[in-house]
Design a protein around this motif. Structure first.
Motif, PDB file in Angstrom:
ATOM      1  N   GLY A   1       4.689  -9.021  15.094  1.00 33.20           N
ATOM      2  CA  GLY A   1       6.064  -9.108  15.232  1.00 33.20           C
ATOM      3  C   GLY A   1       6.843  -8.051  14.361  1.00 33.20           C
ATOM      4  N   ASP A   2       7.826  -8.513  14.005  1.00 34.59           N
ATOM      5  CA  ASP A   2       8.706  -7.453  13.272  1.00 34.59           C
ATOM      6  C   ASP A   2       8.380  -7.455  11.585  1.00 34.59           C
ATOM      7  OD1 ASP A   2       9.994  -6.280  15.339  1.00 34.59           O
ATOM      8  OD2 ASP A   2      11.836  -7.096  15.068  1.00 34.59           O
ATOM      9  N   ALA A   3       7.373  -7.953  11.164  1.00 32.42           N
ATOM     10  CA  ALA A   3       7.122  -8.029   9.975  1.00 32.42           C
ATOM     11  C   ALA A   3       6.701  -6.479   9.627  1.00 32.42           C
ATOM     12  CB  ALA A   3       5.556  -8.759   9.727  1.00 32.42           C
ATOM     13  N   SER A   4       6.470  -5.938  10.809  1.00 33.27           N
ATOM     14  CA  SER A   4       6.080  -4.246  10.780  1.00 33.27           C
ATOM     15  C   SER A   4       6.490  -3.756  11.854  1.00 33.27           C
ATOM     16  CB  SER A   4       4.745  -4.091  10.164  1.00 33.27           C
ATOM     17  OG  SER A   4       4.691  -2.527  10.091  1.00 33.27           O
ATOM     18  N   HIS A   5       7.494  -3.056  11.993  1.00 35.21           N
ATOM     19  CA  HIS A   5       7.879  -2.377  13.300  1.00 35.21           C
ATOM     20  C   HIS A   5       7.259  -1.407  14.039  1.00 35.21           C
ATOM     21  CE1 HIS A   5      11.414  -3.938  11.336  1.00 35.21           C
ATOM     22  NE2 HIS A   5      11.958  -4.537  12.504  1.00 35.21           N
ATOM     23  N   THR A   6       6.785  -0.350  13.105  1.00 36.96           N
ATOM     24  CA  THR A   6       6.390   0.901  13.312  1.00 36.96           C
ATOM     25  C   THR A   6       4.858   1.157  12.811  1.00 36.96           C
ATOM     26  OG1 THR A   6       7.086   1.998  11.190  1.00 36.96           O
ATOM     27  CG2 THR A   6       8.571   1.669  13.192  1.00 36.96           C
ATOM     28  N   ARG A   7       3.994   2.009  13.558  1.00 38.49           N
ATOM     29  CA  ARG A   7       2.819   2.510  13.131  1.00 38.49           C
ATOM     30  C   ARG A   7       3.075   3.239  11.711  1.00 38.49           C
ATOM     31  NH1 ARG A   7      -2.253   3.423  14.953  1.00 38.49           N
ATOM     32  NH2 ARG A   7      -1.575   2.681  17.049  1.00 38.49           N
ATOM     33  N   TRP A   8       4.017   4.253  11.652  1.00 41.16           N
ATOM     34  CA  TRP A   8       4.122   4.845  10.535  1.00 41.16           C
ATOM     35  C   TRP A   8       4.346   4.009   9.240  1.00 41.16           C
ATOM     36  CZ3 TRP A   8       6.651   5.936   6.119  1.00 41.16           C
ATOM     37  CH2 TRP A   8       6.606   7.120   5.372  1.00 41.16           C
ATOM     38  N   GLY A   9       5.005   3.032   9.293  1.00 43.95           N
ATOM     39  CA  GLY A   9       5.547   2.101   8.169  1.00 43.95           C
ATOM     40  C   GLY A   9       4.121   1.590   7.703  1.00 43.95           C
ATOM     41  N   TRP A  10       3.377   0.911   8.882  1.00 40.07           N
ATOM     42  CA  TRP A  10       2.184   0.332   8.409  1.00 40.07           C
ATOM     43  C   TRP A  10       1.215   1.265   7.908  1.00 40.07           C
ATOM     44  CZ3 TRP A  10       0.541  -4.798   8.464  1.00 40.07           C
ATOM     45  CH2 TRP A  10      -0.722  -5.097   8.500  1.00 40.07           C
ATOM     46  N   GLU A  11       0.839   2.345   8.429  1.00 36.03           N
ATOM     47  CA  GLU A  11      -0.243   3.247   8.170  1.00 36.03           C
ATOM     48  C   GLU A  11       0.176   4.004   6.698  1.00 36.03           C
ATOM     49  OE1 GLU A  11      -1.156   5.814  11.267  1.00 36.03           O
ATOM     50  OE2 GLU A  11      -2.116   4.206  12.425  1.00 36.03           O
ATOM     51  N   HIS A  12       1.275   3.752   6.415  1.00 33.86           N
ATOM     52  CA  HIS A  12       1.628   4.514   4.930  1.00 33.86           C
ATOM     53  C   HIS A  12       2.230   3.534   4.116  1.00 33.86           C
ATOM     54  CE1 HIS A  12       1.813   7.899   7.775  1.00 33.86           C
ATOM     55  NE2 HIS A  12       1.688   8.733   6.635  1.00 33.86           N
ATOM     56  N   ASP A  13       1.848   1.963   4.270  1.00 30.34           N
ATOM     57  CA  ASP A  13       2.388   1.095   3.586  1.00 30.34           C
ATOM     58  C   ASP A  13       3.585   1.040   3.069  1.00 30.34           C
ATOM     59  OD1 ASP A  13       1.784  -1.227   1.770  1.00 30.34           O
ATOM     60  OD2 ASP A  13       1.205   0.048   0.045  1.00 30.34           O
ATOM     61  N   VAL A  14       4.596   1.317   3.984  1.00 27.96           N
ATOM     62  CA  VAL A  14       5.907   1.115   3.714  1.00 27.96           C
ATOM     63  C   VAL A  14       6.739   0.120   4.586  1.00 27.96           C
ATOM     64  CG1 VAL A  14       8.293   2.530   3.696  1.00 27.96           C
ATOM     65  CG2 VAL A  14       6.290   3.649   3.217  1.00 27.96           C
ATOM     66  N   GLU A  15       7.248  -0.730   3.983  1.00 31.23           N
ATOM     67  CA  GLU A  15       7.846  -2.095   4.622  1.00 31.23           C
ATOM     68  C   GLU A  15       9.140  -1.688   5.408  1.00 31.23           C
ATOM     69  OE1 GLU A  15      10.004  -1.461   0.638  1.00 31.23           O
ATOM     70  OE2 GLU A  15       7.830  -1.383   1.243  1.00 31.23           O
ATOM     71  N   PRO A  16       9.483  -2.566   6.186  1.00 28.65           N
ATOM     72  CA  PRO A  16      10.854  -2.306   7.084  1.00 28.65           C
ATOM     73  C   PRO A  16      11.760  -2.241   6.137  1.00 28.65           C
ATOM     74  CG  PRO A  16       9.363  -4.126   7.874  1.00 28.65           C
ATOM     75  CD  PRO A  16       8.629  -3.697   6.604  1.00 28.65           C
ATOM     76  N   GLY A  17      12.975  -1.716   6.988  1.00 28.12           N
ATOM     77  CA  GLY A  17      14.201  -1.422   6.305  1.00 28.12           C
ATOM     78  C   GLY A  17      15.258  -2.440   6.334  1.00 28.12           C
ATOM     79  N   THR A  18      16.480  -1.866   6.799  1.00 26.50           N
ATOM     80  CA  THR A  18      17.799  -2.772   6.741  1.00 26.50           C
ATOM     81  C   THR A  18      17.685  -3.909   7.798  1.00 26.50           C
ATOM     82  OG1 THR A  18      18.878  -1.170   8.187  1.00 26.50           O
ATOM     83  CG2 THR A  18      19.029  -0.850   5.487  1.00 26.50           C
ATOM     84  N   PHE A  19      16.897  -3.877   8.681  1.00 26.14           N
ATOM     85  CA  PHE A  19      16.796  -4.793   9.900  1.00 26.14           C
ATOM     86  C   PHE A  19      16.405  -6.066   9.173  1.00 26.14           C
ATOM     87  CE2 PHE A  19      16.635  -1.710  13.492  1.00 26.14           C
ATOM     88  CZ  PHE A  19      18.094  -1.399  13.332  1.00 26.14           C
ATOM     89  N   THR A  20      15.700  -6.228   8.009  1.00 30.23           N
ATOM     90  CA  THR A  20      15.060  -7.129   7.572  1.00 30.23           C
ATOM     91  C   THR A  20      16.205  -8.340   6.731  1.00 30.23           C
ATOM     92  OG1 THR A  20      12.821  -6.335   7.250  1.00 30.23           O
ATOM     93  CG2 THR A  20      13.218  -8.181   5.674  1.00 30.23           C
ATOM     94  N   GLY A  21      16.239  -9.412   6.977  1.00 28.79           N
ATOM     95  CA  GLY A  21      17.250 -10.500   6.359  1.00 28.79           C
ATOM     96  C   GLY A  21      16.896 -10.560   4.769  1.00 28.79           C
ATOM     97  N   ASP A  22      15.682 -10.738   4.319  1.00 30.68           N
ATOM     98  CA  ASP A  22      15.320 -11.089   2.986  1.00 30.68           C
ATOM     99  C   ASP A  22      14.230  -9.859   2.708  1.00 30.68           C
ATOM    100  OD1 ASP A  22      14.101 -11.862   0.575  1.00 30.68           O
ATOM    101  OD2 ASP A  22      14.386 -13.789   1.229  1.00 30.68           O
ATOM    102  N   ALA A  23      14.597  -8.932   2.000  1.00 34.87           N
ATOM    103  CA  ALA A  23      13.831  -7.772   1.641  1.00 34.87           C
ATOM    104  C   ALA A  23      12.577  -8.167   0.880  1.00 34.87           C
ATOM    105  CB  ALA A  23      14.572  -6.503   0.987  1.00 34.87           C
ATOM    106  N   THR A  24      12.838  -8.862  -0.156  1.00 35.71           N
ATOM    107  CA  THR A  24      11.790  -9.297  -1.133  1.00 35.71           C
ATOM    108  C   THR A  24      10.707  -9.900  -0.522  1.00 35.71           C
ATOM    109  OG1 THR A  24      13.611  -9.289  -3.105  1.00 35.71           O
ATOM    110  CG2 THR A  24      11.400 -10.565  -3.369  1.00 35.71           C
ATOM    111  N   ARG A  25      11.308 -11.188   0.057  1.00 33.49           N
ATOM    112  CA  ARG A  25      10.259 -11.842   0.881  1.00 33.49           C
ATOM    113  C   ARG A  25       9.466 -11.071   2.282  1.00 33.49           C
ATOM    114  NH1 ARG A  25      11.346 -18.068   2.817  1.00 33.49           N
ATOM    115  NH2 ARG A  25       9.219 -18.931   2.326  1.00 33.49           N
ATOM    116  N   GLY A  26      10.423 -10.327   2.817  1.00 29.42           N
ATOM    117  CA  GLY A  26       9.811  -9.357   4.099  1.00 29.42           C
ATOM    118  C   GLY A  26       8.601  -8.499   3.246  1.00 29.42           C
ATOM    119  N   THR A  27       8.903  -7.839   2.216  1.00 30.46           N
ATOM    120  CA  THR A  27       7.688  -7.109   1.648  1.00 30.46           C
ATOM    121  C   THR A  27       6.573  -7.908   1.083  1.00 30.46           C
ATOM    122  OG1 THR A  27       9.464  -5.681   0.850  1.00 30.46           O
ATOM    123  CG2 THR A  27       7.461  -5.400  -0.306  1.00 30.46           C
TER     124      THR A  27
END
Length: 318
Positions: free
Chosen positions: A268-294
């Motif tokens: 799901g949108d816990a990680s939107h993109t391949r680049w973000g997942w493979e480089h250990d970079v969490e989602p950006g501004t579309f996340t409601g609670d950034a701390t909990r999302g990370t």
């Protein structure tokens, strides 16, 4: 004239006060009814490890319903040191809108998320997504490949239910093609999530869900120190698990499917993109609670790293 001015000012004051109240309290994501799910049983997330390496019974098919493009800054945290080192900049990020078909040998056909509604391609004026929201979503950038309705019409068995990762509109865009009365499942708190923007979004979500059964919310048992915040064994046979990964939204849910070709993790949108997942970079501004999302993002990556036999499918990219 003075009375007219007083009335005009009074109306203006009420509107301003209403806007302030809405800004603080917000509006629910949908007025569609919701209830506790009677499907599935909450189990410790660690329980899934006992069956993870066993051959699975579920046939899994992932369908890219459309190509799209949205702001990279929403999908990837561009302020992360790794993103800065890679010199990632904001701009359109190519993505897909998926639905995933699960064919269980005894329970039937289910889908995770809903792809694109047929009307969005053929008769946009009749689609659930309309007006300001449709314009803001830049649906003109959408290239539809496989509307959900067309796909369902080709299936030899009826749709038994819909498992949603969350209630954002890009995951509801095919919902209008789902037959009336079909059971729909989602994480806890999704329907009641309040935000000022829901003033505009809510009518679209309500149209997408119109005629469907009440939203059934997974009955997670909150865990401390577990693999995830909670887990539900959906069919009671360890074949499909709902995993509570809050942050993007309060009830965000990933799904672990023990498919005939091996275990698959639908993020799901816990990680939107391949680049973000493979480089250990969490989602950006579309996340409601950034701390909990990370936190949820890290738990998912740790799980995948510990179990490399698990195939990972990202929210919006192959």
């Amino acid at each position: 004239m003075k009375n007219v001015k007083r009335i005009t000012l009074s109306v203006l004051a009420v509107l301003v006060l209403g806007a302030v109240i809405l800004g603080v309290v917000g509006v629910a994501a949908t007025s569609h009814p919701h209830q506790r799910s009677s499907l599935g049983a909450a189990r410790p997330a660690n329980d899934l490890l006992a069956v993870l390496d066993e051959p699975g019974p579920v046939e899994l098919e992932s369908v890219a319903s459309s190509d799209w493009a949205v702001a990279r800054s929403g999908l990837i945290n561009l302020n992360h040191p790794t993103a800065k080192a890679a010199k990632l900049e904001d701009g359109d990020e190519p993505i897909q809108v998926f639905f995933h078909a699960l064919r269980h040998p005894t329970k039937g056909l289910f889908i995770v998320d809903t792809g694109i509604e047929t009307a969005l391609r053929d008769a946009p004026e009749k689609a659930a997504m309309q007006g300001i929201v449709a314009s803001a979503m830049k649906l003109e950038k959408l290239k539809v490949h496989q509307p959900l309705g067309e796909w369902l019409a080709k299936q030899p068995q009826p749709l038994a239910g819909v498992f949603l990762t969350h209630l954002h509109l890009d995951h509801l865009t095919g919902m209008a093609d789902v037959p009336a009365g079909t059971p729909v499942y989602t994480g806890p708190g999704e329907a009641e999530t309040r935000a000022f923007l829901n003033v505009l979004i809510k009518p679209n979500a309500d149209r997408a869900l119109a005629g469907k059964a009440a939203l059934s919310e997974w009955t997670y048992a909150a865990e401390t120190g577990g693999l995830f915040e909670g887990a539900v064994d959906i069919f009671g046979d360890g074949s499909v698990w709902a995993l509570w990964v809050p942050g993007h939204t309060p009830g965000s849910t990933a799904y672990l499917v023990r498919s005939t070709k091996g275990p698959v993790l639908l993020l799901g949108d816990a990680s939107h993109t391949r680049w973000g997942w493979e480089h250990d970079v969490e989602p950006g501004t579309f996340t409601g609670d950034a701390t909990r999302g990370t936190e949820s993002f890290k738990k998912l990556r740790a799980f995948a790293a510990a179990h490399p036999n698990v195939a990972v499918r990202f929210g919006h990219q192959h």
